[in-house]
Write a protein that holds these residues in place. Structure first.
Motif, PDB file in Angstrom:
ATOM      1  N   SER A 150      -9.015   0.651   7.505  1.00 50.00           N
ATOM      2  CA  SER A 150      -9.086  -0.820   7.421  1.00 50.00           C
ATOM      3  C   SER A 150      -7.731  -1.460   7.746  1.00 50.00           C
ATOM      4  CB  SER A 150      -9.628  -1.291   6.078  1.00 50.00           C
ATOM      5  OG  SER A 150      -8.932  -0.698   5.047  1.00 50.00           O
ATOM      6  N   LEU A 151      -6.621  -0.823   7.358  1.00 51.06           N
ATOM      7  CA  LEU A 151      -5.315  -1.397   7.712  1.00 51.06           C
ATOM      8  C   LEU A 151      -5.080  -1.316   9.219  1.00 51.06           C
ATOM      9  CD1 LEU A 151      -3.112  -0.026   4.799  1.00 51.06           C
ATOM     10  CD2 LEU A 151      -3.572  -2.427   5.293  1.00 51.06           C
TER      11      LEU A 151
ATOM     12  N   VAL B 129      -8.538   3.947  -3.377  1.00 50.30           N
ATOM     13  CA  VAL B 129      -9.597   3.337  -2.562  1.00 50.30           C
ATOM     14  C   VAL B 129     -10.163   2.075  -3.217  1.00 50.30           C
ATOM     15  CG1 VAL B 129     -11.810   3.764  -1.436  1.00 50.30           C
ATOM     16  CG2 VAL B 129     -10.170   5.612  -1.695  1.00 50.30           C
ATOM     17  N   LYS B 130     -10.140   0.950  -2.449  1.00 46.56           N
ATOM     18  CA  LYS B 130     -10.606  -0.322  -3.029  1.00 46.56           C
ATOM     19  C   LYS B 130     -11.978  -0.721  -2.508  1.00 46.56           C
ATOM     20  CE  LYS B 130      -6.116  -1.882  -4.208  1.00 46.56           C
ATOM     21  NZ  LYS B 130      -5.510  -0.617  -3.758  1.00 46.56           N
TER      22      LYS B 130
ATOM     23  N   TYR C 125       0.846  -1.202   0.000  1.00 45.15           N
ATOM     24  CA  TYR C 125       0.000   0.000   0.000  1.00 45.15           C
ATOM     25  C   TYR C 125       0.881   1.253   0.000  1.00 45.15           C
ATOM     26  CZ  TYR C 125      -3.443  -3.453   1.426  1.00 45.15           C
ATOM     27  OH  TYR C 125      -4.248  -4.552   1.466  1.00 45.15           O
TER      28      TYR C 125
ATOM     29  N   GLU D 244      -8.523   3.140   3.383  1.00 48.92           N
ATOM     30  CA  GLU D 244      -7.402   2.241   3.650  1.00 48.92           C
ATOM     31  C   GLU D 244      -6.772   2.484   5.024  1.00 48.92           C
ATOM     32  OE1 GLU D 244      -7.167  -0.624   1.900  1.00 48.92           O
ATOM     33  OE2 GLU D 244      -6.725   0.509   0.084  1.00 48.92           O
TER      34      GLU D 244
END
Ligand code: PMT
Length: 425
Positions: free
Chosen positions: A75-76, A66-67, A60, A72
């Motif tokens: 979520s990470l 943004v996925k 990353y 991110e």
């Protein structure tokens, strides 16, 4: 030991970035899941493909790549059990210390509520720079562990302190921190803090010098060790665990009693007032003609002693029979305390005591009188430890008469040692 652990590694732009490659392999070999965030500058020293192949995960870099619906940096941060930033450059260290979140790595660090370990690497003069030193202190104060750089030849041609510490040292620190975070998993710990406030009228009260710092340090350490913490406090702190605000000794007793049955440990670090005014005035007491006034005080409940008695009556049948046997023989107080000690059921009860003289002698008498499993004795005759300050030096006594002295250290270190000690009972 690292099986299925989630390690998030932030790699920043320094020559030592290449050393992280072997570390990633070591983590993977030990069964950990590894994800990498690289700053754009880090990719000048090590390729994205190398990091990707070694970690077996996507690398990353961009914050706005943004996925899914969750950004991110959140979520990470949610995914990881621990975050390692290595090598940490002077630039990244300073940004994180000052709360700057201008790339994915610094944003994740800002959103990260679990343990962060940083291994700085830079030119030796940069490491000695006063701003960098201040920023390192800020990070340490917030609980970020710094693995200091080592002495040696530096890539810039200098000789001095600035080289990334060894991979073994980083690996061991991660392993230790992850074990530490599990030490009190599944244990409910109730911790009291601060001086109780005994009101005289709507304007005045009686209290003491307890700042709540020692109790807070215990609560934070217990939380870091994975415990389910209930923090019962007279001082308002921002904490990521359950907090119950109380004022008087009676409020505190009600709050502690509510948690008693479900708790594994109760730690009474609060300084509870022994007396309260007999008649609390609903209205402000007016100044009269008289030169002096007299307030009458009545005894507060002894929360700690009552908890110990409650535990005694809850304890196992075998121990209860022992107690009855001793009671029928009309034993002396000393012996009946030995019987109290035979009761090992939960919760483990830990008292604190604040003494201005004869520390050990008074502490021994207090643990016998109150009947708690452990007593942590504080010397409040000194200005550099005890009330209000950031350091402490304590002596831990247990019910078997063992004594452990902890040398002067910041309260968070003392807290950690106290928790380790009572957990090894
Ligand atoms: O809060 P800080 O500024 O960081 O300072 C920390 C501290 C010095 C206050 C703390 O470490 C400490 O020593 N706390 C206990 C102070 C105290 O009340 O000591 P004590 O000797 O009066 O009481 C002994 C024990 O009985 C304590 O666990 C106390 O919580 C408990 N007690 C006392 C009286 C009472 N009526 N009920 C109680 O439960």
């Amino acid at each position: 030991m690292l099986q299925s652990k989630h390690i998030l590694i932030g790699v920043t732009g320094g020559i030592a970035a290449y050393k992280i490659c072997t570390l990633i392999r070591d983590f993977k070999k030990s069964g950990a899941e590894v994800k990498i965030i690289a700053t754009p500058n880090a990719l000048n020293f090590v390729t994205k493909l190398t990091l990707q192949n070694l970690s077996q995960n996507e690398v990353y870099v961009e914050e706005f790549d943004v996925k899914n619906w969750k950004p991110e940096h959140i979520s990470l941060a949610d995914w990881a059990d621990i975050m390692l930033i290595a090598p940490a450059t002077a630039n990244t260290i300073s940004k994180i210390a000052q709360g700057i979140a201008d790339n994915l790595l610094t944003s994740v660090a800002c959103a990260f509520s679990k343990k962060i370990i940083m291994a700085p690497a830079m030119n030796c003069n940069m490491w000695q720079n006063e701003t960098i030193k201040d920023n390192i202190k800020i990070l340490q104060k917030r609980g970020i562990e710094i693995l200091e750089p080592e002495n040696g030849f530096l890539a810039c041609g200098y000789m001095g302190k600035g080289r990334l510490c060894s991979s073994d040292k980083i690996f061991n620190a991660i392993e230790e921190a992850l074990n530490y975070s599990q030490m009190l998993k599944g244990q409910k710990i109730v911790i009291t803090a601060g001086g109780t406030i005994e009101e005289i009228d709507p304007v005045r009260y009686i209290s003491n010098y307890s700042s709540g710092k020692m109790g807070l340090a215990l609560a934070k350490s217990a939380y870091d060790m994975g415990a389910d913490v209930v923090f019962i406090t007279t001082k308002d702190f921002d904490v990521p665990f359950k907090k119950v605000m109380v004022k008087s000794a009676q409020d505190m007793q009600n709050a502690v009693n509510d948690e008693f049955d479900s708790s594994n440990y109760i730690i009474m670090a609060a300084a509870v007032a022994d007396y309260r005014v007999k008649e609390h005035s609903e209205q402000k007491i007016k100044k009269g003609e008289q030169d002096s006034i007299t307030l009458e005080f009545v005894k507060n409940p002894d929360i700690l002693a009552e908890l110990c008695n409650r535990k005694l009556f809850n304890c196992s049948e075998t121990n209860k029979n022992e107690i009855l046997r001793f009671a029928q023989n009309d034993v002396q107080a000393e012996e009946s305390h030995d019987v109290k000690s035979a009761c090992n059921d939960k919760p483990v009860i830990v008292g604190f005591c604040a003494e201005s003289e004869n520390l050990l002698e008074n502490a021994k008498a207090k643990i016998a009188k109150k009947g708690c499993d452990f007593l942590v004795a504080n010397d409040i005759s000194r200005k550099d430890i005890g009330f209000g300050v950031n350091d402490n030096e304590v002596t831990i006594l247990n019910k078997n008469g063992d004594i452990l002295k902890l040398d002067k250290a910041p309260k968070n270190i003392i807290a950690r040692k106290i928790l380790e000690c009572i957990n090894m009972k």
